[in-house]
Design an enzyme around this catalytic site. Structure first.
Site, short mmCIF file in Angstrom:
data_model
loop_
_atom_site.label_atom_id
_atom_site.label_comp_id
_atom_site.label_asym_id
_atom_site.label_seq_id
_atom_site.Cartn_x
_atom_site.Cartn_y
_atom_site.Cartn_z
N GLU A 1 0.83 -1.20 0.00
CA GLU A 1 0.00 0.00 0.00
C GLU A 1 0.87 1.25 0.00
O GLU A 1 1.95 1.27 0.60
CB GLU A 1 -0.90 0.03 1.24
CG GLU A 1 -1.86 -1.14 1.33
CD GLU A 1 -2.72 -1.12 2.58
OE1 GLU A 1 -3.64 -1.94 2.67
OE2 GLU A 1 -2.46 -0.29 3.48
N LYS B 1 2.38 4.60 1.17
CA LYS B 1 2.55 5.22 2.48
C LYS B 1 2.42 6.74 2.30
O LYS B 1 3.31 7.37 1.73
CB LYS B 1 3.89 4.87 3.11
CG LYS B 1 4.02 5.37 4.54
CD LYS B 1 5.33 4.98 5.16
CE LYS B 1 5.30 5.30 6.66
NZ LYS B 1 4.88 6.67 6.97
N PHE C 1 -7.33 2.79 4.89
CA PHE C 1 -6.70 1.52 4.56
C PHE C 1 -7.12 0.38 5.47
O PHE C 1 -6.71 -0.75 5.28
CB PHE C 1 -5.16 1.64 4.58
CG PHE C 1 -4.61 2.28 5.83
CD1 PHE C 1 -4.53 1.60 7.03
CD2 PHE C 1 -4.14 3.58 5.79
CE1 PHE C 1 -4.02 2.18 8.17
CE2 PHE C 1 -3.61 4.18 6.92
CZ PHE C 1 -3.55 3.48 8.12
N LYS D 1 7.25 -1.04 6.65
CA LYS D 1 7.31 0.12 5.76
C LYS D 1 8.64 0.12 5.02
O LYS D 1 9.68 -0.23 5.59
CB LYS D 1 7.10 1.41 6.53
CG LYS D 1 8.09 1.65 7.66
CD LYS D 1 7.70 2.88 8.47
CE LYS D 1 8.65 3.04 9.67
NZ LYS D 1 8.24 4.16 10.53
#
Length: 514
Positions: A208, A210, A299, A381
């Protein structure tokens, strides 16, 4: 309970390095607290006030006030005084705050004064705070620490859950659940050095974008919408467009997790500082909205209708999110069922996220549950540079074109004992505007000034980019940052949300130039 007992325990906890002894001391005082005092005693020994920061500056706490000759101040009397303090507003508020603080300190013994000054300034230093306090509550209440920890994650308040556990035991904990309208600590992502590393670690996953904005948790029950930040502060009145979006969705009862950003006409995000300024302002919200409208992208969904979804895997939670929130209001994502076969596709997604002006990506294992309040290893991340969120410990006075400004920052990470370990210094990356702002702000936080270095209360969090770490005997953690530079200040984070020394050392491999 007398405040003297709380101050004594805090002092003894600070003096011992043994975690087991800290826990035993806290358990003893928690067990002795009356039902109506339990939440206060836990809050105070966790280093916080139920009312939040009451707006007391260092100047109000600095004047010497003759201490009381004997202990008579109770924790409930302190709570009443702080409640009065927090309610002060308007003309003459500064003098009123100074008066209330002086009266409170005057009712305290010398040891109680020391504790109160730490509590009011947010600087109670006794080692580990929340983590050790939680274990102390579990011991005093006779409940498993894991059960207590989960209840705190769901409720969002250690003092409130502790009071329930101390009076109702395991049965009371079993009744704690996620509730619409009551914010919960968000799940956070760990760090991967690259998208490839994240795919290898997680297996089937979702990649996804960030976003570089303000993390929000949106609660809706009927027409009632509440919006909270990652630190659980309510900001509903500052984000009317987000509240309108929530009311437009087909569900009547839900909790959404997402990010708020601003976008330029070409779709690229505006700088984080602009969003932080917009969200932080309570003055003329309508004008701020016209100047900088914001957009929410979601999200995750944590609850829907009457069902709590935290223990469902990401795959299932996202299916429910997609049925509730239109695609235009969802964070872009790529599902990677075959990490080996889709590696190139995931790298292209990461590159496009960067091209669009975003920070990078968050990679989430499709079978991961939502670990509220935890930095889980199932969310990773990936950014193009190494970054840390560190705390400003001091600043050196500038020279040359920076004469008159506080420039070179001393940077620290959170240590296990509740203090901050210095990792290095930097003056790079600071714009003229940031230099002027940090000079004013650090001046407000100053506690010591030798004419060259200004030491400050460790409250400001700053995001630092760096090329790697190198061994250093100069600093207590044994490492120093290489080529550190300031990316931005993080007003959305408290010092207790900064990165830890442990996190820094875990990420050392491959970044120390060897």
């Amino acid at each position: 309970m007398l405040l003297a007992e709380v101050a004594r325990v805090s002092r003894e906890v600070a003096r011992t390095s043994a975690r087991s002894r800290k826990v035993a001391l806290l358990a003893e005082v928690f067990g002795a607290a009356r039902a109506e005092e339990a939440a206060l005693v836990v809050a105070y020994l966790s280093g916080r006030l139920p009312q939040g920061r009451p707006g007391v500056g260092w100047r109000a706490l600095a004047p010497e006030v003759p201490p009381a000759p004997r202990s008579s101040l109770t924790v409930t009397a302190v709570d009443a005084a702080v409640t009065e303090l927090a309610a002060v507003a308007g003309a003459g508020s500064r003098d009123a705050r100074h008066r209330i603080v002086a009266q409170l300190l005057g009712a305290a013994t010398e040891e109680e004064q020391r504790f109160l000054r730490g509590l009011l300034s947010g600087e109670v230093r006794q080692g580990a705070l929340d983590a050790v306090a939680l274990e102390g509550v579990a011991s005093a209440a006779g409940v498993p620490a894991a059960a207590l920890r989960r209840a705190v994650m769901l409720d969002g308040s250690l003092p409130r859950v502790a009071a329930a556990a101390l009076t109702g035991g395991a049965r009371a904990l079993s009744e704690v659940t996620l509730r619409v309208g009551r914010p919960v600590q968000p799940m956070l992502a760990g760090t991967a050095r690259s998208v490839a590393d994240a795919l290898a670690a997680l297996g089937p996953c979702a990649v996804e974008e960030k976003l570089d904005g303000i993390r929000v948790q949106v609660h809706r029950e009927g027409d009632d919408v509440r919006i909270h930040t990652r630190s659980l502060d309510e900001i509903t009145d500052r984000l009317p467009e987000v509240a309108e979006l929530a009311r437009s969705l087909p569900g009547e009862r839900f909790i959404l997790d997402g990010e708020v950003i601003g976008e330029r006409p070409d779709g690229r995000p505006v700088p984080f500082q602009e969003i932080a300024s917009r969200v932080g302002s309570r003055v003329d919200v309508a004008a701020a909205r016209r100047t900088l409208p914001v957009t929410a992208y979601f999200f995750d969904v944590l609850a829907l209708d009457d069902r709590v979804l935290l223990d469902l895997p990401v795959r299932d939670r996202y299916a429910r999110l997609a049925a509730l929130v239109p695609e235009a209001s969802r964070v872009r994502r790529l599902v990677v069922e075959d990490p080996a076969g889709q590696a190139a596709e995931a790298e292209r997604f990461w590159a496009r996220a960067l091209e669009r002006g975003h920070e990078g990506v968050v990679v989430k294992a499709l079978d991961s549950v939502y670990e509220a309040g935890r930095r889980g290893k199932r969310w990773l991340k990936a950014k193009p540079v190494h970054t840390l969120d560190l705390v400003v410990l001091a600043a050196e006075r500038g020279h040359g074109r920076r004469t008159g400004l506080l420039s070179n920052l001393h940077l620290g990470a959170r240590a296990a004992d509740g203090t901050f370990a210095m990792l290095g210094k930097t003056f790079k990356g600071l714009t003229d505007e940031t230099l002027r702002w940090q000079t004013r702000r650090l001046g407000e936080l100053a506690v010591e000034d030798d004419g060259f270095t200004v030491r400050v209360r460790p409250e400001l969090v700053v995001e630092i980019a760096y090329d790697g770490l190198q061994s250093s005997s100069r600093y207590p953690a044994g490492v120093a940052l290489r080529f550190a530079r300031v990316l931005r200040y993080r007003p959305d984070k408290n010092a207790d949300q900064a990165d830890t020394v442990e996190t820094v050392l875990e990420g050392r491999a491959g970044t120390d130039g060897r």
